[in-house]
Design a protein around this motif. Structure first.
Motif, PDB file in Angstrom:
ATOM      1  N   ALA A   1       0.831  -1.213   0.000  1.00 44.74           N
ATOM      2  CA  ALA A   1       0.000   0.000   0.000  1.00 44.74           C
ATOM      3  C   ALA A   1       0.864   1.259   0.000  1.00 44.74           C
ATOM      4  O   ALA A   1       0.613   2.203  -0.759  1.00 44.74           O
ATOM      5  CB  ALA A   1      -0.927  -0.010   1.212  1.00 44.74           C
ATOM      6  N   LYS A   2       1.882   1.271   0.845  1.00 43.87           N
ATOM      7  CA  LYS A   2       2.771   2.443   0.927  1.00 43.87           C
ATOM      8  C   LYS A   2       3.544   2.630  -0.376  1.00 43.87           C
ATOM      9  O   LYS A   2       3.733   3.750  -0.845  1.00 43.87           O
ATOM     10  CB  LYS A   2       3.750   2.294   2.097  1.00 43.87           C
ATOM     11  CG  LYS A   2       3.091   2.543   3.452  1.00 43.87           C
ATOM     12  CD  LYS A   2       4.119   2.415   4.567  1.00 43.87           C
ATOM     13  CE  LYS A   2       3.547   2.916   5.890  1.00 43.87           C
ATOM     14  NZ  LYS A   2       4.463   2.657   7.008  1.00 43.87           N
ATOM     15  N   GLU A   3       3.967   1.526  -0.955  1.00 45.75           N
ATOM     16  CA  GLU A   3       4.690   1.580  -2.238  1.00 45.75           C
ATOM     17  C   GLU A   3       3.772   2.121  -3.331  1.00 45.75           C
ATOM     18  O   GLU A   3       4.172   2.937  -4.159  1.00 45.75           O
ATOM     19  CB  GLU A   3       5.183   0.178  -2.613  1.00 45.75           C
ATOM     20  CG  GLU A   3       6.114   0.176  -3.817  1.00 45.75           C
ATOM     21  CD  GLU A   3       6.566  -1.227  -4.210  1.00 45.75           C
ATOM     22  OE1 GLU A   3       7.020  -1.370  -5.353  1.00 45.75           O
ATOM     23  OE2 GLU A   3       6.453  -2.162  -3.388  1.00 45.75           O
ATOM     24  N   ALA A   4       2.507   1.665  -3.323  1.00 42.63           N
ATOM     25  CA  ALA A   4       1.522   2.130  -4.308  1.00 42.63           C
ATOM     26  C   ALA A   4       1.330   3.635  -4.197  1.00 42.63           C
ATOM     27  O   ALA A   4       1.335   4.357  -5.200  1.00 42.63           O
ATOM     28  CB  ALA A   4       0.188   1.416  -4.084  1.00 42.63           C
ATOM     29  N   GLU A   5       1.200   4.121  -2.980  1.00 44.48           N
ATOM     30  CA  GLU A   5       1.020   5.559  -2.771  1.00 44.48           C
ATOM     31  C   GLU A   5       2.250   6.329  -3.241  1.00 44.48           C
ATOM     32  O   GLU A   5       2.146   7.341  -3.933  1.00 44.48           O
ATOM     33  CB  GLU A   5       0.752   5.848  -1.285  1.00 44.48           C
ATOM     34  CG  GLU A   5       0.471   7.312  -1.022  1.00 44.48           C
ATOM     35  CD  GLU A   5      -0.002   7.557   0.408  1.00 44.48           C
ATOM     36  OE1 GLU A   5      -0.890   8.395   0.590  1.00 44.48           O
ATOM     37  OE2 GLU A   5       0.518   6.911   1.345  1.00 44.48           O
ATOM     38  N   GLY A   6       3.420   5.807  -2.920  1.00 44.25           N
ATOM     39  CA  GLY A   6       4.675   6.454  -3.315  1.00 44.25           C
ATOM     40  C   GLY A   6       4.872   6.501  -4.817  1.00 44.25           C
ATOM     41  O   GLY A   6       5.491   7.427  -5.355  1.00 44.25           O
ATOM     42  N   ASN A   7       4.324   5.487  -5.511  1.00 48.35           N
ATOM     43  CA  ASN A   7       4.490   5.407  -6.965  1.00 48.35           C
ATOM     44  C   ASN A   7       3.359   6.076  -7.741  1.00 48.35           C
ATOM     45  O   ASN A   7       3.261   5.951  -8.953  1.00 48.35           O
ATOM     46  CB  ASN A   7       4.624   3.950  -7.409  1.00 48.35           C
ATOM     47  CG  ASN A   7       5.990   3.380  -7.061  1.00 48.35           C
ATOM     48  OD1 ASN A   7       6.959   4.122  -6.949  1.00 48.35           O
ATOM     49  ND2 ASN A   7       6.076   2.078  -6.867  1.00 48.35           N
ATOM     50  N   GLY A   8       2.469   6.771  -7.020  1.00 47.64           N
ATOM     51  CA  GLY A   8       1.459   7.569  -7.716  1.00 47.64           C
ATOM     52  C   GLY A   8       0.119   6.926  -7.949  1.00 47.64           C
ATOM     53  O   GLY A   8      -0.644   7.380  -8.811  1.00 47.64           O
ATOM     54  N   ALA A   9      -0.213   5.872  -7.193  1.00 42.96           N
ATOM     55  CA  ALA A   9      -1.548   5.277  -7.339  1.00 42.96           C
ATOM     56  C   ALA A   9      -2.607   6.277  -6.880  1.00 42.96           C
ATOM     57  O   ALA A   9      -2.389   7.016  -5.925  1.00 42.96           O
ATOM     58  CB  ALA A   9      -1.659   3.997  -6.515  1.00 42.96           C
ATOM     59  N   ASP A  10      -3.742   6.290  -7.582  1.00 46.55           N
ATOM     60  CA  ASP A  10      -4.854   7.154  -7.171  1.00 46.55           C
ATOM     61  C   ASP A  10      -5.682   6.495  -6.080  1.00 46.55           C
ATOM     62  O   ASP A  10      -6.301   7.169  -5.269  1.00 46.55           O
ATOM     63  CB  ASP A  10      -5.758   7.461  -8.371  1.00 46.55           C
ATOM     64  CG  ASP A  10      -5.047   8.358  -9.359  1.00 46.55           C
ATOM     65  OD1 ASP A  10      -4.758   9.509  -9.007  1.00 46.55           O
ATOM     66  OD2 ASP A  10      -4.756   7.893 -10.477  1.00 46.55           O
ATOM     67  N   TYR A  11      -5.708   5.153  -6.112  1.00 50.62           N
ATOM     68  CA  TYR A  11      -6.428   4.416  -5.075  1.00 50.62           C
ATOM     69  C   TYR A  11      -5.859   3.008  -5.005  1.00 50.62           C
ATOM     70  O   TYR A  11      -5.135   2.573  -5.912  1.00 50.62           O
ATOM     71  CB  TYR A  11      -7.943   4.363  -5.380  1.00 50.62           C
ATOM     72  CG  TYR A  11      -8.306   3.383  -6.476  1.00 50.62           C
ATOM     73  CD1 TYR A  11      -8.681   2.071  -6.187  1.00 50.62           C
ATOM     74  CD2 TYR A  11      -8.255   3.752  -7.825  1.00 50.62           C
ATOM     75  CE1 TYR A  11      -8.984   1.165  -7.193  1.00 50.62           C
ATOM     76  CE2 TYR A  11      -8.564   2.852  -8.835  1.00 50.62           C
ATOM     77  CZ  TYR A  11      -8.924   1.559  -8.503  1.00 50.62           C
ATOM     78  OH  TYR A  11      -9.210   0.656  -9.500  1.00 50.62           O
ATOM     79  N   ILE A  12      -6.183   2.304  -3.919  1.00 49.02           N
ATOM     80  CA  ILE A  12      -5.776   0.900  -3.793  1.00 49.02           C
ATOM     81  C   ILE A  12      -7.015   0.035  -3.595  1.00 49.02           C
ATOM     82  O   ILE A  12      -7.991   0.451  -2.975  1.00 49.02           O
ATOM     83  CB  ILE A  12      -4.793   0.676  -2.618  1.00 49.02           C
ATOM     84  CG1 ILE A  12      -5.310   1.339  -1.326  1.00 49.02           C
ATOM     85  CG2 ILE A  12      -3.406   1.187  -2.978  1.00 49.02           C
ATOM     86  CD1 ILE A  12      -4.483   1.043  -0.085  1.00 49.02           C
ATOM     87  N   GLY A  13      -6.960  -1.164  -4.159  1.00 48.25           N
ATOM     88  CA  GLY A  13      -7.983  -2.179  -3.900  1.00 48.25           C
ATOM     89  C   GLY A  13      -7.402  -3.124  -2.865  1.00 48.25           C
ATOM     90  O   GLY A  13      -6.337  -3.712  -3.087  1.00 48.25           O
ATOM     91  N   VAL A  14      -8.051  -3.265  -1.724  1.00 48.46           N
ATOM     92  CA  VAL A  14      -7.497  -4.053  -0.626  1.00 48.46           C
ATOM     93  C   VAL A  14      -8.308  -5.320  -0.414  1.00 48.46           C
ATOM     94  O   VAL A  14      -9.520  -5.267  -0.185  1.00 48.46           O
ATOM     95  CB  VAL A  14      -7.479  -3.227   0.689  1.00 48.46           C
ATOM     96  CG1 VAL A  14      -6.726  -3.985   1.782  1.00 48.46           C
ATOM     97  CG2 VAL A  14      -6.865  -1.848   0.474  1.00 48.46           C
TER      98      VAL A  14
END
Length: 207
Positions: free
Chosen positions: A114-127
């Motif tokens: 999740a943190k990596e996704a945010e750092g790489n510019g994801a607009d949202y995450i599916g958990v």
């Protein structure tokens, strides 16, 4: 306009085009706020046809279309976004390919992802998977408390996915999620309009 992730519909695999359009339209009328077209087994041509028709339909309702995995299809039909998994093209690479206006989401199941996704510019995450699910064969259910831990670890919207049923929503609403992703609960419902309406009503109940 910021996307509304409250009721995120993920389409059922390999549904015939006419049935797909009819089901999705009823679901949108019932309150679905965003739609992801998922076709793991379809040929590029069939995926493209479905995406093109779905994009036209959803545009008339001002509901965003997200394409699962296939960045080429997303670009070809002018979709609003793309959703990738951990084993797909890396998020940073996806960001380089798609227009900056395109929504990019990624599936995560750990705080690190999740943190990596945010750092790489994801607009949202599916958990997920939050609960056992039949829609995805390889989905592992998250340990207790992990959904909450992941959503609290990032500031981007988190969408819960995996086996979510109506009776799960009161507990899920207590967690800081942006919305729920539903597959079978709407796509396989006898009445997709009523199913979507029930989920939407439950999601927008006051906490």
């Amino acid at each position: 306009m910021k996307p509304n992730y409250t009721l995120y519909l993920v389409t059922e695999e390999s549904m015939p085009l006419d049935q797909l359009l009819l089901t999705v339209e009823e679901a949108v009328k019932g309150g679905v706020t965003i739609v992801q077209l998922r076709e793991k087994k379809a040929s590029g041509k069939i995926f493209f046809e479905k995406a093109k028709r779905l994009k036209a339909l959803l545009s008339s309702y001002h509901v965003p279309l997200i394409i699962n995995d296939r960045i080429d299809v997303a670009l070809a039909v002018g979709a609003d976004g793309v959703h990738v998994g951990q084993s797909d093209l890396p998020l940073a690479a996806v960001r380089n390919i798609v227009p900056s206006s395109m929504i990019v989401g990624i599936s995560v199941s750990t705080i690190e992802e999740a943190k990596e996704a945010e750092g790489n510019g994801a607009d949202y995450i599916g958990v997920g998977a939050v609960f056992p699910t039949h829609s995805k064969d390889d989905a592992e259910v998250l340990p207790d408390g992990m959904l909450e831990a992941i959503t609290n670890a990032v500031s981007i919207p988190a969408v819960a996915i995996g086996g979510i049923k109506l009776n799960h929503l009161p507990a899920l609403r207590e967690i800081n999620i942006a919305g729920v992703a539903i597959v079978s609960g709407i796509m396989k419902a006898h009445d997709p309009y009523n199913a979507a309406s029930s989920f939407q009503k439950e999601m927008s109940s006051t906490k």
